[in-house]
Design an enzyme around this catalytic site. Structure first.
Site, mmCIF file in Angstrom:
data_model
loop_
_atom_site.group_PDB
_atom_site.id
_atom_site.type_symbol
_atom_site.label_atom_id
_atom_site.label_comp_id
_atom_site.label_asym_id
_atom_site.label_seq_id
_atom_site.Cartn_x
_atom_site.Cartn_y
_atom_site.Cartn_z
ATOM 1 N N SER A 17 0.796 -1.242 -0.242
ATOM 2 C CA SER A 17 -0.188 0.070 -0.017
ATOM 3 C C SER A 17 0.738 1.270 -0.017
ATOM 4 O O SER A 17 0.413 2.090 -0.774
ATOM 5 C CB SER A 17 -0.900 -0.123 1.370
ATOM 6 O OG SER A 17 -0.219 -0.080 2.529
ATOM 7 N N LYS A 113 9.911 1.686 7.357
ATOM 8 C CA LYS A 113 9.843 2.055 8.689
ATOM 9 C C LYS A 113 10.197 0.987 9.827
ATOM 10 O O LYS A 113 9.072 0.582 10.457
ATOM 11 C CB LYS A 113 8.549 2.955 9.133
ATOM 12 C CG LYS A 113 8.437 4.229 8.413
ATOM 13 C CD LYS A 113 7.215 4.859 8.618
ATOM 14 C CE LYS A 113 7.128 6.205 7.968
ATOM 15 N NZ LYS A 113 6.162 6.970 8.318
ATOM 16 N N LYS A 198 8.084 4.394 16.725
ATOM 17 C CA LYS A 198 6.756 4.854 16.737
ATOM 18 C C LYS A 198 5.765 3.604 16.443
ATOM 19 O O LYS A 198 4.701 3.711 16.955
ATOM 20 C CB LYS A 198 6.259 5.904 15.968
ATOM 21 C CG LYS A 198 6.613 5.899 14.516
ATOM 22 C CD LYS A 198 5.750 5.408 13.642
ATOM 23 C CE LYS A 198 6.085 5.185 12.159
ATOM 24 N NZ LYS A 198 4.953 4.649 11.154
ATOM 25 N N ASP A 251 4.534 11.947 13.440
ATOM 26 C CA ASP A 251 4.740 10.420 12.949
ATOM 27 C C ASP A 251 4.124 9.554 14.011
ATOM 28 O O ASP A 251 2.978 8.631 13.720
ATOM 29 C CB ASP A 251 6.001 10.021 12.492
ATOM 30 C CG ASP A 251 5.874 8.986 11.228
ATOM 31 O OD1 ASP A 251 4.674 8.455 11.053
ATOM 32 O OD2 ASP A 251 6.860 8.598 10.799
ATOM 33 N N SER A 261 -3.714 2.540 10.976
ATOM 34 C CA SER A 261 -2.006 2.030 11.363
ATOM 35 C C SER A 261 -2.531 0.554 11.991
ATOM 36 O O SER A 261 -3.262 0.179 12.810
ATOM 37 C CB SER A 261 -1.916 2.754 12.935
ATOM 38 O OG SER A 261 -1.147 1.969 13.631
ATOM 39 N N GLU A 288 5.342 -3.490 11.140
ATOM 40 C CA GLU A 288 6.613 -3.443 11.369
ATOM 41 C C GLU A 288 7.120 -3.498 12.658
ATOM 42 O O GLU A 288 7.902 -4.027 13.210
ATOM 43 C CB GLU A 288 7.249 -2.130 10.492
ATOM 44 C CG GLU A 288 7.251 -2.202 9.014
ATOM 45 C CD GLU A 288 8.202 -2.926 8.492
ATOM 46 O OE1 GLU A 288 9.080 -3.689 9.153
ATOM 47 O OE2 GLU A 288 8.592 -2.704 6.980
#
Length: 335
Positions: A17, A113, A198, A251, A261, A288
């Site tokens: 995506s 990330k 994050k 972020d 998310s 991740e």
């Protein structure tokens, strides 16, 4: 040397995506994109219908500017910028499958990330390790920018970090379009580590939500998390940073609060009683933070930075400690 007015040639490596969203953003500018996707069937579908069949399928791919391919070396041919958008768990295999010459003289950009599992290193470290890409030729894309909102052309902001400000500016200009603003900072490692961290924090927020904790608790959790991230990053790379900037705080906030998310979603499912494996299977997308928390935990064995939130997520995901028990312990460490 690129001539004035000539289209910038870019390779986008990845078919998910975020890769699809980046292709959409880049296509707003004067570019030619070699888009590498692993599966030949996906490539053929995009060529025939102008849409990614699996991700952001409402996004229309501009085939006048985009050439999909499943041949990696062909995608890397005759481009000046390479953007990596493969999940961190698999990027090592991708990078190892091509020779270093394919990256020579090119700006290599990580839009990933995450961290490399088992090696506990950043994606940019892997690029330098495998292909000896110069530090000045490496950049990172970060910022509060969910792919789903890019698909809807919602106003979004990105940050390009790089040691070489000129190269980072080139990448930022490629990302700047009518619905995206891109800015440049020199803090490559800080931005990349913060982007990794994050996701771990978002899992913690999701777990808390799944356990029916409210907004008050999440606000304290996120504010404590920002301090935790700062301690960790400064232990690894000390330099002056504006921690309130969008590449850091922004972020973190969007990843912790947004329903888009996937890390928050993973945490929410675990908090509601799913096993980690069953949650991953049902999501059918890579979170991740799952891999990152193990990497960060290993790194912190040497650093010994106080990281109660990260430790709680690690204990829940890897040590299988009960989420209610672990979050209850976490409550006492926050203020």
């Amino acid at each position: 040397m690129q001539k004035k007015g000539e289209a910038t040639k870019i390779a986008v490596i990845g078919g998910g995506s975020w890769a699809t969203a980046l292709v959409k953003i880049l296509s707003e500018n004067n570019v030619r994109i070699n888009w590498w996707l692993k599966d030949k069937e996906d490539v053929l579908h995009i060529r025939d219908f102008g849409k990614n069949p699996n991700y952001l399928s409402d996004v229309r791919v501009n085939l006048k500017k985009v050439r999909p391919t499943n041949q990696l070396r062909k995608a890397l041919e005759d481009v000046s910028v390479v953007i990596l958008v493969v999940p961190a768990a698999f990027i090592g295999d991708v990078l190892e499958s091509v020779p270093s010459v394919d990256f020579k003289g090119k700006i290599v950009v990580s839009a990933i990330k995450g961290m490399i599992p088992h090696e506990n290193i950043l994606v940019t470290d892997m690029v330098q390790k495998l292909h000896q890409v110069l530090a000045e030729d490496i950049c990172v894309i970060a910022g509060p920018c969910h792919a789903e909102e890019v698909a809807m052309e919602k106003r979004s902001y990105l940050t390009v970090a790089g040691d070489n400000e000129a190269n980072a500016s080139i990448v930022a200009e490629l990302l700047q379009c009518r619905f995206v603003k891109a800015t440049v900072v020199k803090d490559l490692y800080g931005v990349e580590y913060c982007a990794v961290m994050k996701n771990v924090i978002a899992i913690a927020c999701g777990i808390a939500r799944g356990l029916n904790y409210g907004d008050n608790f999440q606000a304290v959790l996120v504010s404590n998390a920002m301090q935790e991230i700062r301690r960790f990053v400064e232990a690894l790379s000390m330099q002056e940073r504006d921690w309130n900037a969008s590449a850091y705080l922004g972020d973190l906030l969007v990843t912790c609060y947004s329903p888009y998310s996937r890390n928050r979603t993973l945490g929410n499912m675990v908090g509601r009683g799913y096993s980690v494996k069953s949650a991953q299977v049902e999501m059918n997308m890579i979170a991740e933070g799952y891999y990152a928390v193990n990497c960060v935990n290993e790194i912190n064995k040497k650093l010994k930075v106080p990281m109660p939130i990260t430790k709680a997520v690690y204990n829940i995901l890897y040590e299988r400690i009960s989420p209610p028990v672990e979050i209850r312990i976490l409550e006492d460490s926050m203020y």
